[in-house]
Every structure is written in structure tokens, then in C-alpha cells.
Design an enzyme around this catalytic site. Sequence first.
Site, PDB file in Angstrom:
ATOM      1  N   VAL A 100      46.282 119.035  39.716  1.00 54.59           N
ATOM      2  CA  VAL A 100      47.021 120.570  40.446  1.00 54.59           C
ATOM      3  C   VAL A 100      48.053 119.567  40.313  1.00 54.59           C
ATOM      4  O   VAL A 100      48.883 118.446  41.186  1.00 54.59           O
ATOM      5  CB  VAL A 100      46.961 120.201  41.763  1.00 54.59           C
ATOM      6  CG1 VAL A 100      47.744 121.371  42.734  1.00 54.59           C
ATOM      7  CG2 VAL A 100      45.132 120.937  41.757  1.00 54.59           C
ATOM      8  N   VAL A 101      48.820 119.879  39.482  1.00 60.32           N
ATOM      9  CA  VAL A 101      50.634 119.241  39.562  1.00 60.32           C
ATOM     10  C   VAL A 101      51.172 120.094  39.840  1.00 60.32           C
ATOM     11  O   VAL A 101      51.152 121.460  40.497  1.00 60.32           O
ATOM     12  CB  VAL A 101      50.765 119.728  37.785  1.00 60.32           C
ATOM     13  CG1 VAL A 101      51.064 120.941  36.986  1.00 60.32           C
ATOM     14  CG2 VAL A 101      52.238 118.678  37.069  1.00 60.32           C
TER      15      VAL A 101
ATOM     16  N   GLU B 270      85.414  91.466  28.477  1.00 60.64           N
ATOM     17  CA  GLU B 270      83.990  90.386  29.463  1.00 60.64           C
ATOM     18  C   GLU B 270      84.636  90.498  30.659  1.00 60.64           C
ATOM     19  O   GLU B 270      83.454  90.007  31.191  1.00 60.64           O
ATOM     20  CB  GLU B 270      83.999  90.432  28.337  1.00 60.64           C
ATOM     21  CG  GLU B 270      82.923  90.303  27.090  1.00 60.64           C
ATOM     22  CD  GLU B 270      83.169  89.019  26.292  1.00 60.64           C
ATOM     23  OE1 GLU B 270      81.598  88.986  25.404  1.00 60.64           O
ATOM     24  OE2 GLU B 270      83.527  88.859  25.780  1.00 60.64           O
TER      25      GLU B 270
HETATM   26  C1  FAD Z   1      62.482 108.368  40.243  1.00 62.34           C
HETATM   27  C2  FAD Z   1      61.559 108.512  41.134  1.00 62.34           C
HETATM   28  C3  FAD Z   1      61.719 107.615  42.496  1.00 62.34           C
HETATM   29  C4  FAD Z   1      60.863 108.140  43.668  1.00 62.34           C
HETATM   30  N1  FAD Z   1      61.280 107.627  45.227  1.00 62.34           N
HETATM   31  C5  FAD Z   1      59.535 107.680  45.855  1.00 62.34           C
HETATM   32  C6  FAD Z   1      60.775 106.997  47.345  1.00 62.34           C
HETATM   33  O1  FAD Z   1      61.960 106.298  47.226  1.00 62.34           O
HETATM   34  N2  FAD Z   1      59.510 106.670  48.327  1.00 62.34           N
HETATM   35  C7  FAD Z   1      58.492 107.894  48.073  1.00 62.34           C
HETATM   36  O2  FAD Z   1      57.670 108.083  49.228  1.00 62.34           O
HETATM   37  N3  FAD Z   1      57.875 107.686  46.994  1.00 62.34           N
HETATM   38  C8  FAD Z   1      59.050 107.975  45.377  1.00 62.34           C
HETATM   39  N4  FAD Z   1      58.422 108.592  44.091  1.00 62.34           N
HETATM   40  C9  FAD Z   1      56.481 109.145  44.513  1.00 62.34           C
HETATM   41  C10 FAD Z   1      57.816 110.521  44.253  1.00 62.34           C
HETATM   42  O3  FAD Z   1      57.988 111.160  46.087  1.00 62.34           O
HETATM   43  C11 FAD Z   1      56.044 111.365  44.424  1.00 62.34           C
HETATM   44  O4  FAD Z   1      55.587 111.172  43.112  1.00 62.34           O
HETATM   45  C12 FAD Z   1      55.835 112.807  44.728  1.00 62.34           C
HETATM   46  O5  FAD Z   1      55.753 113.147  46.643  1.00 62.34           O
HETATM   47  C13 FAD Z   1      54.995 113.406  44.042  1.00 62.34           C
HETATM   48  O6  FAD Z   1      54.562 114.906  44.204  1.00 62.34           O
HETATM   49  P1  FAD Z   1      54.613 115.945  42.668  1.00 62.34           P
HETATM   50  O7  FAD Z   1      54.633 117.001  43.433  1.00 62.34           O
HETATM   51  O8  FAD Z   1      55.707 115.486  42.009  1.00 62.34           O
HETATM   52  O9  FAD Z   1      53.278 115.346  42.159  1.00 62.34           O
HETATM   53  P2  FAD Z   1      52.625 115.412  40.571  1.00 62.34           P
HETATM   54  O10 FAD Z   1      53.046 114.606  40.160  1.00 62.34           O
HETATM   55  O11 FAD Z   1      52.707 116.820  40.237  1.00 62.34           O
HETATM   56  O12 FAD Z   1      51.707 115.488  41.247  1.00 62.34           O
HETATM   57  C14 FAD Z   1      50.960 113.935  41.432  1.00 62.34           C
HETATM   58  C15 FAD Z   1      49.389 113.985  42.030  1.00 62.34           C
HETATM   59  O13 FAD Z   1      48.593 114.583  43.271  1.00 62.34           O
HETATM   60  C16 FAD Z   1      47.714 115.893  42.607  1.00 62.34           C
HETATM   61  N5  FAD Z   1      48.068 116.545  43.728  1.00 62.34           N
HETATM   62  C17 FAD Z   1      50.036 117.184  43.961  1.00 62.34           C
HETATM   63  N6  FAD Z   1      49.711 118.457  44.462  1.00 62.34           N
HETATM   64  C18 FAD Z   1      48.367 118.378  45.194  1.00 62.34           C
HETATM   65  C19 FAD Z   1      47.735 119.234  46.176  1.00 62.34           C
HETATM   66  N7  FAD Z   1      48.571 120.578  46.830  1.00 62.34           N
HETATM   67  N8  FAD Z   1      46.603 119.015  46.503  1.00 62.34           N
HETATM   68  C20 FAD Z   1      46.059 118.081  45.322  1.00 62.34           C
HETATM   69  N9  FAD Z   1      46.545 117.032  44.791  1.00 62.34           N
HETATM   70  C21 FAD Z   1      47.303 117.718  44.187  1.00 62.34           C
HETATM   71  C22 FAD Z   1      48.343 116.271  41.117  1.00 62.34           C
HETATM   72  O14 FAD Z   1      46.873 115.875  41.223  1.00 62.34           O
HETATM   73  C23 FAD Z   1      47.901 114.591  41.226  1.00 62.34           C
HETATM   74  O15 FAD Z   1      47.564 113.489  41.094  1.00 62.34           O
HETATM   75  C24 FAD Z   1      58.973 108.458  43.296  1.00 62.34           C
HETATM   76  C25 FAD Z   1      59.015 108.582  42.613  1.00 62.34           C
HETATM   77  C26 FAD Z   1      60.071 109.239  41.231  1.00 62.34           C
HETATM   78  C27 FAD Z   1      59.619 109.987  39.695  1.00 62.34           C
END
Ligand code: FAD
Length: 1252
Positions: free
Chosen positions: A191-192, A1185
Site C-alpha cells: 500500500v503506497v 579556494e
Molecule cells: C529523506 C528522508 C528523511 C527521513 N527522515 C526521517 C526521520 O528523520 N525520522 C523518521 O522517523 N523517519 C524518517 N524518514 C522516514 C519516513 O518518515 C518514512 O519513510 C515515512 O514515514 C513512510 O511513510 P510513507 O507514507 O512515505 O510510506 P510509503 O513509502 O508509502 O510506504 C512504506 C511502507 O509502509 C507500508 N504502508 C504505508 N502505509 C500503510 C498502511 N496504512 N498500512 C499498511 N502498510 C502501509 C507500505 O506498504 C510500505 O511497505 C525519512 C525518509 C526520507 C525519504
Amino acid sequence: MSSEGHFSVNACLMPVCQLHGAAVTTVEGIGSTKTRLHPVQERIAKAHGSQCGFCTPGMVMSIYTLLRNKPQPTMEEIRETLGGNLCRCTGYRPIIDGYRTFCEVISSFISGFLHAVGESLEPFRTETSGKEKLLPLDPTQELIFPPELIRMAELEERATQTFRGERMTWISPISLDELLQLKSQHPQAPVVMGNTNLGLDIKFKGVVHPIIISGFRVRELFEVTEKPEGVCIGAGSSLSTVRSVLEKCVCSLPAEHTQTLAALLEQLSHVAGEQIRNVATLGGNVASAYPNSDLNPVLAAGRCSVVLQSREGKREVPLDKDFFVGFGKTVLKPDEIVLSVFIPVSRKGEVVRAFRHAPRKENALATVNAGLRVWFEEGSNVVKEMSVYYGGVGPCTVSAERTVQQVIGRPWNEATLSDAYRALVDEVTLGASAPGGKVMFRRSLTLSLLFRFYLHVLQHLKDTVRPPSGEIPSEQLSAVERLPNIIQPSYHEFQDVPSGQSEQDPVGRAVQHQAALSHATGEAVYCDDFPRTQGELFLSVVTSARAHARITHIDVSRALSMPGVVDVFTADDIPGKKFRSFTGIDEEILAQGEVTCVGQMVCAVVADTKPHAKLASAAVKVHYEDLPDRIFTVEVAVEKRSFFLPQREIQRGDVTKAFQEADHIYEGEIRLGGQEHFYMETQSMLVIPLGEEKEMKVYASTQHPTMVQEAVAETLGIPSSRVSCHVKRIGGAFGGKLSKTSILASITALAAWRSERPVRCVLDRGEDMLITGARHPVLGKYKVGFMSDGRITAADVRYYANAGHTPDDSVLVIEKILLHMDNAYNILNLRGQSAACKTNLPSNTAFRGFGVPQTPWLHCGCASSCLTKNLYKETSLTHYKMEFDPEVLLRCWEECKERSELDRRRLDVARFNQQNRWKKRGIALIPLKYGVGFAEGFLNQAAALVHIYKDGSVLVSHGGTEMGQGIHTKVQQVASRELDVPLSMIHISETSTSSVPNTCPSAASIGTDVNGMAVKDACQTLYKSLEPIRKQDPNGTWQSWVQLFGSNTSFIKWGKNKRHDLYMDWVKQEGRPYAYFTYSACCSEVELDCLTGEYRTVRTDLVADIGRSINPAIDIGQIEGAFMQGLGLYTMEELKFSPSGVLYTRGPGQYKIPAVCDVPLQFNVYLLSGSHNPHAIYSSKGVGEPTVFLGCSVFFALKEAVAAARSDAGLSGPFTLHSPATPERACIACGTRFTQMIPETETAQPWALELP
Ligand SMILES: Cc1cc2nc3c(=O)[nH]c(=O)nc-3n(C[C@H](O)[C@H](O)[C@H](O)COP(=O)(O)OP(=O)(O)OC[C@H]3O[C@@H](n4cnc5c(N)ncnc54)[C@H](O)[C@@H]3O)c2cc1C
Ligand code: FES
């Protein structure tokens, strides 16, 4: 996600399918130079906040979004908004200054900005007079949400959307039922939501998901319900939304209920940057189960739970130790989703806190974080319940249960906690080779964060327990106080232009970067912006996976059969020279038979698109037979006599005798780590075969177009006259786009040659970091002899640079190290030896400063008071017998001392250190003498070609490339002065080998010196040739003279500079390797948190001698940017290699460059007045530099702070602190009781190599 509002996002992580129905605003959409600028674009340009411009659109859009949501933001909001943006050129200060003009409350620091925009050269102006000259922000003029999209949303049937791609199908349902149905049909499909985790896997790890289910349109995932027992937040809520919800709750609930909410808020303010927080979701964070998630330890400690749902039904499970079952794994069943997270309100007597420590203060994943909760018996200090969770110390969030058992039922005091620390040392452990390394540091952080919690709770109990159960001693309070973080007004002092200088004459004035508006509007064209041409192909390289091996076979069959693939070639297919030779030793373009480092280029794949080329290159199978004797460190290289020759040595005086007579001798060694260039624009090129007479046109992002031209011609076996290299602009280079670009361009040209089609090659960040090398890490072993009065009488230093697997220009680097080893100190008996060690790591290369930043050894061995005594005081000879007068050096030193109020602040620092046990301050003043020019005389030359057209407009071509250093702007200023025409009439289009051949590289800080001189020469000749006409028609205008003259003469002239005949004779150990010296001095003060090693530069004062500045705004920009790069080098940036030589740090996630949070809170730069330079144009001096070196003032200030901490810990005497002085190194060096509690780890192989 809400349907209204403005969100900044990272384009590279935002799936385009997710944007259906959204309005996307880009930098091009908000304003342009052709129509109307947006104030956000104008202000960054006017504030000189754009150098190479590659980061500028990102900065513009971040602030644009902020202003759309809040037209009058606070300074803190501006700073926080910029926290997710990186800039490698500017040092951020001008960007902050430009944007603080939007703040409602504008204090006197606006004057600094107005001074910088060049409205006046007086240091202070009134606020309003300056602000009137800026475009006002008028929210009524902003873009509206497109009515077509509103209509589309109203009319469109709300139904599941499906997008099908070549390898993936994206399904976006609209109801929870449908989502659950899809999940049960495709349990393996993720689930994205925000795609910030999933997207990284797809993009960087090549993970392929045939089906992706988007939860983005499912309303239930975004519901927020506030109840008296707590708040239930939909799993799809973005972290920014969660923050707003929590802020609201914290404001509305009684304080005793808000402990967990406030702790979560604290963590959320540090999670990633704004762009990530705007899309990353709460459910995604929980489900991703990152080992260092910042939220999970607090959620777990705070008794939170999650609602999981599948088609079978709902279940609510506690988010505790049993929820996380391994790396990236939770108890979620394949068909379940996280529906919501419930955060209960805290109870009376409960205290919850969250802490984190990260390699950078902002926008970095935590090294270790913690969520801690304690609940007391009513009115007492006896612990009823407690939870301690850590992140970053295991494969998933870890609960310290046994530690907690030590505390429950006992009073909250030092004795109880001492038992808890001991239990924690045994309970939370890490093996010596634990992924991520930093084992001792991470373990010590678990203790020091618990200690910090202990003090926080004591503070809390003071107000809740009667009688108070304990006071925090005042000197311990510093453990719970934050490091300062408010950015103060900075001061920049320019030199005045001479009175009487014509208003039109721009020389010496703070003229805006010639392309600043193009940068800010997104109109600036970089190499990869050139539109795709008909039939264009993309090239991807295959790199070695072994550090030292024989290639037994390369199997390209699968790659060749893949969609879109046109060609795969190896070194055998090169028609011309199969190698390049930079300093007389051949380097293979593609590996032939044997590989000598991981990342060495083996073969290339050419396909119709970038994704096809990437997929096919991953399908090439290279078979290896490992060879023995891999060498990674300089110690092993020295033992095995593995060097690139020659080694160098220089000596003056009688060093042996002087050591015998010295009162004291101090010996030590310092490791200086390497540094990745991290230019924002990665290596990029486009080669177009013209289809006739073997002509090839190369567009490249290179500092050395001539080298690219020669390399391409030699590789293809054709004359240089058939190859032209064109550089419009470069998105940052810093030395990394010299030799390495020419090799990549040769490979790309070969692809174009074979296919007879245009070929583009643009490296991804990870590839670029892996392949192209970095600054040389150096091991310095020093011995210093000095007298009791502080005079240094002898010094002997050996430098071993880790050159990597090919020589590149390593020998020149070790030469420059020796030439600068004296820095500003007159040491009469001095010996230096240097060697370039040949190892099986990627080949290191030129980097801004070219060896000089690797020389600050002397400060390691001597007290700063002692260094003052040893400065060059009168006209002297350097150790290579070059005469110079240090008068300007001494002025820089004295002025810096005075401006920084060093003497007074030293006393303040001592007082601060006396009063605070856990925060320490340090202050250091560092001088610099820097030689400008290439020691190889022939490189110090330039030519220019100036055309004047009949309408009076002027086209200037010169050999310098524009990489953000402002050379084109300065050259325009020169031409404007010499031709006596306004700047607006002068244009520079590109740098091209067909306009100006045989150019020298834009490097060594001499670009403006030599190219400016060449342009001056050409313009003077042209101006002279107009003289008869001007005399004939004295009342005419430039246009009328040009028209008259141009009707019968061609208006084109060559110019060249007078070459500096520089040399260094290493046999005689003497020479004149530099045209002149530039000097500076810098004083930095830091505050260090001894419990975590985190620090803040509270103030930096830098006095620089740059002769008479041609453009003070650009020069100050260069000084600040170089200083910040130095600050990164000496305190933050770490390249990590695996024990088998694989680079771990291959992107911004693992490799941290300074961000806006690292700018000194007060950063004052003063251009020294009254300095002249007969050796360069208009008496200016090279500026690009030198001040990288001065970043070491922060390192030595940190060392002083560490020394103060050590003294409190009962440790005395000299100690070693290697560079970079990362929080890990600084914290361990402090020798607190917590670091001392960690036992030595077993002697297993560490996770990373100890370099150099
Ligand atoms: C540049 C960067 C910096 C970051 N810094 C931090 C930080 O400082 N601290 C920190 O804690 N995190 C950090 N993160 C991580 C970030 O918080 C997580 O990647 C984010 O919260 C994941 O959420 P998403 O919605 O993008 O997940 P997605 O990428 O959309 O999904 C991630 C995974 O979770 C699953 N998933 C998502 N939602 C659900 C749902 N509702 N039910 C079941 N499965 C689900 C998906 O299937 C997938 O496997 C960072 C990420 C990046 C890219
Ligand atoms: S101007 Fe910011 S990266 Fe170059």
C-alpha cells in the site's frame, strides 16, 4: 491528504499517478524574466543567494509554498522551511538574508542584506528605503487553483483508477472496502502512501512491485478523532498534518494530559525536512518499522496502539515491543493495513520525553533516539510504571525491559538510576560489526539519553512532589538545556570603490550574479536540460563489484536482449587510446582484464531511455577471480611500499639538531578524512555526432573543456579539430569535474561514435559518488619541538595521502601539501615528506583547496597562544625560498582578533565552562597564507575573444567555465569597464573550445585572474581601435561609433593574459610556485553538548585579504561557501567504506553535507581594506579556494571544548581528535562517565574501514 493547501514535495519521490487531479506549481510557473518575476525569485537573486543556481529553484519553491500558506512568516519558519534543501555553494547565509525580508518583524539585520544587494556601499541603510526597491509580495496576484481541475473533480466519476506501466500497475481505489479487497487479492502488493520509503527501494535498490495499491484516495485513512482518552489519527495523515493535530491538542488539553503528545511533537519537528513531512505518513512510518524511526519509540513508550484492518475485520493492537518483530517487520498480516494510530492522553504523574541524536541537527535519520515514560505514585517520587524504548540500536525499535525493572518501585534518584545505567549497558548491546558502526558511541548515547531523562524528570518532580525530592545542581542543568539555535544578524564589510569612479563602471561593486534571475526562475539551462534530440540514446556504465580481481568473462547476452538496448561495449572496442594520462601515468578508460577498485568502470550499456539503460547495465554479468593483496589503508600501503611516484620531501634548517635543543617535543598523528564533492549537478554530458567528417559536438558539465576535447579525440583516434566541447554552466564542480569528466565524456563519445546517434550520460548521485572519487584522506604524523617560551624551533611531518587505485593528480596534491605545510608560521627547522599511497579504493582527485585543507597539523600539537609567537613577522623566505612580505597576513590576524573580541570572549568561554558540566565552549583563531596559481607555469594562461556587433552589443568568450563562482559576472564587469559600456550590453553565452582553444582548467583560484586579464587585453585593443572615430565624433554614442566603424572593419579581437612563469624545482627544493599569496584569519566559537557530541558554531568572524575585490558580493559568497565546505570537511562529512572496499555513503541519506542548521549563528565576513596585488587584474586576488581551510577554526574550537570536558572528567594532557570531529568522535573524546561505562568491544571486524 487534504484537497486544499500548498505543499512542497520532492519531485523525485512523488509518483506521478498520485498527482491525478492536483495542480502542480513549478518554479517556471510562478514567474519569469520575460513576464513578471515573483518576489521569491527576485529576493534570492538580489541577496546573492544563488551561485551555481542548481539548488535555487528548490529554495524558491520551498519559500513560495511557505508564503502561500503564510504570507508573513517568522524567521524560525523560514529557517525550518529551508531545512530540507541543500546548497553546496552559498553557505546559506545570503539565502536566509534574502528571505528574511518577508518576515513581519524585520530587525536591523535587514541592513546587512541591503548592503549586500549593492544599493549602497554604506554599511547601514534605513529599512524602508531598501524594501521599497524589492517587489512587494501581493497574495492577490498569486496563481489560483485551476478551474478545469475543480470541474474535473466535480464531474469525474469517483471510481478506482488504474495506471499501467511497462513493469508496474498502479491501482488507486476510492473506498476502504475496495482497498481491503485489493489487499486480500494481492497480499504481496504494497500500500503506497507518501512513497518516501517504498520509492527509495524502487528507485535505488531496483525493487520491482508488479502491483502497487494506493491508499491516497481512501477517506477513512485520513480521519482524525479527538476523544477525552486521546486522539485517533488516520494512518494516511502526513507527518505535517499529524504535527498540526498534535499542536492543536497540546494547546487545548490540560498540561498533564499532553506529555506524550508534546514528546511526539518534539520528535516530529526533527523528522526529515518539510518536503518529506508533507507526504510521509504516520501509518507508513509505523509500518516501515525502521530501526531508527523517530516516532515508534515514543509511540511505544507512550502506550499507543494501532488499528489494523483486513477483509476479515479490525483488531486493535498495542504498539509495543511485540509489534516490531524484526528489521522492517511488524505483526501486520499480508492482507492487513494500518487504519489508524491511537495516542492516549498522559495521566497525572506521568512524564514522557523523546530524544534523538543524528549526524546532522536537521534532515538526518537519527543515530540513536529514545522514547521514555515514567509514572509515579501520586504525590511521591516512587516509580509505578516505566517504559524505555530506543531506536538505532538494533534491527527494530528496542525495549529496555530489564533496565526498567531496576527502577520500578524505587525512588527517582541517582542511586536508582546508577543501577539502571549498569543494567542498560548489559541489556542494550551491539556487536563490533553492527551495521552502521559507531558501536561505542551508540551504546553511550543510550546511557546519556537516559541520564538526560533522569534530569528532566527531576525537574518535573520539583513542581509536583512535596516536599521536593531533589534539586538538579546548577552546573548539571546544562544537560537539559538546548544548544543555541537562533540565527543572529551577520555583518559583511565591503571595500568602497574609489571616490570619483564613474557610476557606470561596475568594477568593485556588488553586482548580482549575471544568471541569478535565470537560476531563480528555472530558465537557466544545465547540461541535462538540453532537449532530447532525434534518436538520442542514454548511456549507463557497469562498474566493478570487486576491489582487486581479474575479469574472467563479461556476459552481455541478457543485457543485449533487453528492451531498447542498442549497444554494450568494453575497452576492446575503443578505436584510439584506451587510457588517459594526467600526470604521466596511464589510467584505463574502461578496465582491461583486471579491476583495482569497487566502482571502476568496466563496460557501458547504451539504450533508448535511461530506465532501459539502467536495467540492462544491471543485467550485465561480470565474472571475476579475486586477486590477493587488497590494500585499503595508508598503513598497509606504506607497509607494502605501494605508492604513486615520486614521493616528495622538503627540508630547511637542521631539524635533527633543533629537536635535540628543544625544551619540549610533542609527537602525534592526525587522520583527515576525505570529502565528497557533492556538487548538486552530477556528472552530465551529451555527445552529438554531426554525421560529417567525424565531427563530434560535446556538451559537458566540466571545468576543463580542453581536456574533454583532447580525451574524446584521443579515444576516438581523430584530430582535436573535429571535436568541440561546450559548457553553458556547471551546477557546482569544486575540482570534481576535471579529470573524471573527461574519462566519462570519452566513454559517452565512443557510444555516439559507434551508434552514430546522440548519446547522453547523466550519473545518478550514488553512481557519481561511487565512481568519481573524492578529496584525498590523509594521515599526518608530526613531531614538533618548541621552547618553554612558546617558540617552535623544529617540526617534522610525514603526510600519507590515500590516492586510490589510479594516480589522477595525487602527486600534485601531495606536492601542494608540502608547499603549504608552514601555513602562516615561520619555523626555521622544518622537514616535510609526502607520499601518494596506491590503494584499492576509488581514485581520489582534485578538490577545492587541492591539498591545503589537509595541512592543519600544527594546531594539533600547540596551544593557540603559542602559535601567535610563531607567525611570520617580517619579509621572509618560505621553506621553498619564495620571498614574501607578511604585512597583510599580520593585519588579517590582528583585525580578526579585534573584530572577534577574542580576548574578552576567551574569558567568557572559560567562565561558561566553569559553570556548565555538560555543555562546553571553545574558541579558536586560525591564520592562513595561501598560494594562488598553478606551479606548472603553462597552466596559468588564458585567452579571450571579444566580438562587437553593429548594434553595439558585445559577445565575450573566454576560457573560464561558470560553475557558480561568478567568473562570467566578473568578466562582464571587466569588459564593461574597458569598453566603457553598460554591463547590460555585454553577453557571455558559453565556454567553447571552438571559440577559445587550448584553455587551462577553471581551477586553482586563478580563473578570473587569467581570463579577466585576457578579456581586458582584447577590450583595450578594441577600444583603442575606436579612438579615431571617437575623436572624429566626440558627442557620439557607443552605438554610433560602433556603427560607423563596424561598417568597414570586423569588430573582433583576441586577448591573452601575461603568463606567470611559475615553477617548483623539487631537486633543489626551491621555486616560485605561486603568483602571489592571499591571507586570511578566522575565529570561530562553538558550544558542544558533551552528552551527544552535537555542537553549534555560535559565531564566526572571518577577515579575508582578496586585494581589491572586483565584486565584493560574489567574493563574500565564495568565502562563505568555501568556509562552510571546510566546516563540513572538518566536522561532519564522512566517507565510509566496507571492509571489502565498497563505498557505503552513496547519497544524501548517508553522507551529510552542511545544511542551513549548520551555518554559524553569527557569521561575519570582513574584506580587508588597503591590500593590493600587482599580479592580478585590478589588484584583485583569487578567492575560490582558500577559506575552505578556515573551516578548521571550528574543528580547533571543538577541540578546545572537548579539552574542557576532559578536564572535568579528570583527564589531562594532550589527546588526539581526528578529522572530521563528528559528534561520535567529539563525544567519545570528552570521556564522560557514560562513554567510560561502555566496555571495549570484541575484536571482530568493524563495519567500516578506518581510513585513510
Ligand atoms: C529523506 C528522508 C528523511 C527521513 N527522515 C526521517 C526521520 O528523520 N525520522 C523518521 O522517523 N523517519 C524518517 N524518514 C522516514 C519516513 O518518515 C518514512 O519513510 C515515512 O514515514 C513512510 O511513510 P510513507 O507514507 O512515505 O510510506 P510509503 O513509502 O508509502 O510506504 C512504506 C511502507 O509502509 C507500508 N504502508 C504505508 N502505509 C500503510 C498502511 N496504512 N498500512 C499498511 N502498510 C502501509 C507500505 O506498504 C510500505 O511497505 C525519512 C525518509 C526520507 C525519504
Ligand atoms: S547555488 Fe546552491 S548548490 Fe550551487
